[in-house]
Motif scaffolding. Structure first.
Motif, short mmCIF file in Angstrom:
data_model
loop_
_atom_site.label_atom_id
_atom_site.label_comp_id
_atom_site.label_asym_id
_atom_site.label_seq_id
_atom_site.Cartn_x
_atom_site.Cartn_y
_atom_site.Cartn_z
N ARG A 1 0.83 -1.20 0.00
CA ARG A 1 0.00 0.00 0.00
C ARG A 1 0.86 1.25 0.00
O ARG A 1 0.63 2.19 -0.77
N ARG A 2 1.88 1.28 0.82
CA ARG A 2 2.76 2.46 0.86
C ARG A 2 3.46 2.65 -0.49
O ARG A 2 3.61 3.78 -0.95
N LEU A 3 3.87 1.55 -1.10
CA LEU A 3 4.53 1.66 -2.40
C LEU A 3 3.60 2.28 -3.43
O LEU A 3 3.99 3.15 -4.19
N GLN A 4 2.37 1.84 -3.40
CA GLN A 4 1.43 2.36 -4.39
C GLN A 4 1.10 3.82 -4.13
O GLN A 4 0.95 4.60 -5.06
N GLN A 5 0.99 4.19 -2.88
CA GLN A 5 0.74 5.59 -2.55
C GLN A 5 1.88 6.45 -3.04
O GLN A 5 1.67 7.50 -3.65
N ALA A 6 3.12 6.00 -2.78
CA ALA A 6 4.29 6.77 -3.20
C ALA A 6 4.26 6.94 -4.72
O ALA A 6 4.53 8.03 -5.24
N HIS A 7 3.91 5.87 -5.40
CA HIS A 7 3.84 5.93 -6.85
C HIS A 7 2.77 6.91 -7.31
O HIS A 7 2.98 7.70 -8.23
N LEU B 1 1.62 9.55 -5.87
CA LEU B 1 2.07 10.93 -5.68
C LEU B 1 3.05 11.35 -6.77
O LEU B 1 2.92 12.42 -7.37
N ASN C 1 9.56 6.50 -14.03
CA ASN C 1 10.03 5.19 -13.56
C ASN C 1 11.50 5.26 -13.18
O ASN C 1 11.91 4.64 -12.18
N PHE D 1 11.68 6.94 -9.84
CA PHE D 1 11.10 6.09 -8.81
C PHE D 1 12.07 4.99 -8.41
O PHE D 1 12.22 4.68 -7.22
N PRO E 1 6.88 -0.14 -12.40
CA PRO E 1 6.73 -0.42 -10.97
C PRO E 1 5.35 -0.06 -10.43
O PRO E 1 4.83 -0.75 -9.55
N ALA F 1 3.00 -2.60 -8.48
CA ALA F 1 2.56 -2.28 -7.12
C ALA F 1 1.05 -2.43 -7.00
O ALA F 1 0.54 -2.96 -6.01
N GLN G 1 -0.95 -5.15 -4.64
CA GLN G 1 -1.92 -4.77 -3.63
C GLN G 1 -3.26 -5.45 -3.86
O GLN G 1 -3.94 -5.86 -2.91
N ALA H 1 9.87 3.04 -1.52
CA ALA H 1 8.78 3.82 -0.95
C ALA H 1 9.32 4.98 -0.12
O ALA H 1 8.84 6.12 -0.23
N ALA I 1 10.64 7.77 -2.36
CA ALA I 1 9.58 8.52 -3.02
C ALA I 1 8.87 9.45 -2.03
O ALA I 1 8.51 10.58 -2.36
N GLU I 2 8.68 8.97 -0.79
CA GLU I 2 8.09 9.85 0.21
C GLU I 2 9.02 11.02 0.50
O GLU I 2 8.56 12.13 0.73
#
Lengths: 154, 154
Positions: free
Chosen positions: A15-21, A23, A114, A117, B10, B14, B18, B137, B140-141
């Motif tokens: 979930r965190r990975l997808q959120q970061a992506h 953004l 990409n 990222f 990615p 991701a 998920q 992650a 990216a954050e």
DNA sequence: CTGAAATACTCAGTGCCCTGATTAATTTGT
DNA sequence: ACAAATTAATCAGGGCACTGAGTATTTCAG
């Protein structure tokens, strides 16, 4: 007292990975077109004239979600939807010129994104990253769609 | 003609990861409590009396999403929400007995699910899996919240 | 050839996830 | 002391994701 460390929970990480992506996509690629929408455009560049269900299969979206995504892309004039004369249940999908242009533009930006990222990983680590995630995701999907049983139950 | 291979994206991976996790969670852990909801329960087991914003920070949910999740958990009687007498803007959150029980029960099931989910990877690969995802992650954050500039702009 | 099963799509309902705007309370600068 | 800035929470709005139920069309079995 019995709390758990979420950093060891793959679902939380995913979930965190997808959120970061999400953004990064918003800032580096587009605020209009989302990543799933781009995936649909891409599928239709590869195979023009696919029906809705098959597009969903290609990009990994279920029947309801794909319907919404396609409706948005249609409203924005990026694709056309016509009934299949051969099979009145299907709609055949095809990108408009505008859709093609959008896909071309976003392809460039997506490649740049990409790179950014994945920049924290070396080239070897990037391959590993893809492979490990792919293996886990494939296996979990396999649990959902078990292979045909040897003898069809009756 | 110019279509791209999503397996090298990615963000796409991701999302698939998920989704796969979501499905497995539903079948192996709970159909009532979602993974983000469990993360909130877990944060409140670790630190009872946190306010809403801080819980969101701990589990990686923004202000709007955390409000919804907490409202659902409250409706189900899993947590209590009281105004902070020290600071009238805050709500302090605390699990009910029912919330604690639910957390305990789901902790066991979640551990089982994580084993199944990660089963396709060896122990060494599992560590790598966590580390690579975490690094991507985190980086990216970091792009989103750049470190304080040396001289505060005025 | 016709009734049953399968298939493509739609709709209603729930939940996650984000942004921008608003409201209420506290903190800070002068 | 008090106006301005900050902060916690809410609300409106858009998009993704799934399930279960319903409609229309096609396919299949007898």
């Amino acid at each position: 007292m019995a709390a758990v460390d979420l950093a060891t929970h793959p679902g939380h990480l995913a979930r965190r990975l997808q959120q970061a992506h999400y953004l990064l996509w918003n800032t580096m690629v587009s605020e209009e077109i989302t990543s799933p929408q781009f995936a649909v455009l891409n599928a239709l560049v590869a195979e023009p004239g696919l029906d809705q269900r098959t597009v969903g299969e290609r990009v990994g979206l279920d029947r309801s979600t794909i319907a919404e995504v396609i409706s948005r892309l249609g409203r924005r004039g990026l694709l056309d939807k016509v009934r299949d004369p051969q099979d009145g249940r299907r709609f055949l999908l095809r990108l408009t010129d505008e859709g093609l242009r959008t896909h071309r533009k976003l392809t460039v930006r997506t490649a740049r994104m990409n790179q950014v990222f994945l920049a924290p990983l070396s080239a070897a680590e990037q391959s590993l990253f893809f492979e490990l995630i792919r293996r886990v995701a494939d296996a979990a999907e396999g649990l959902r769609n078990p292979a045909e049983p040897a003898v069809a139950p009756r």
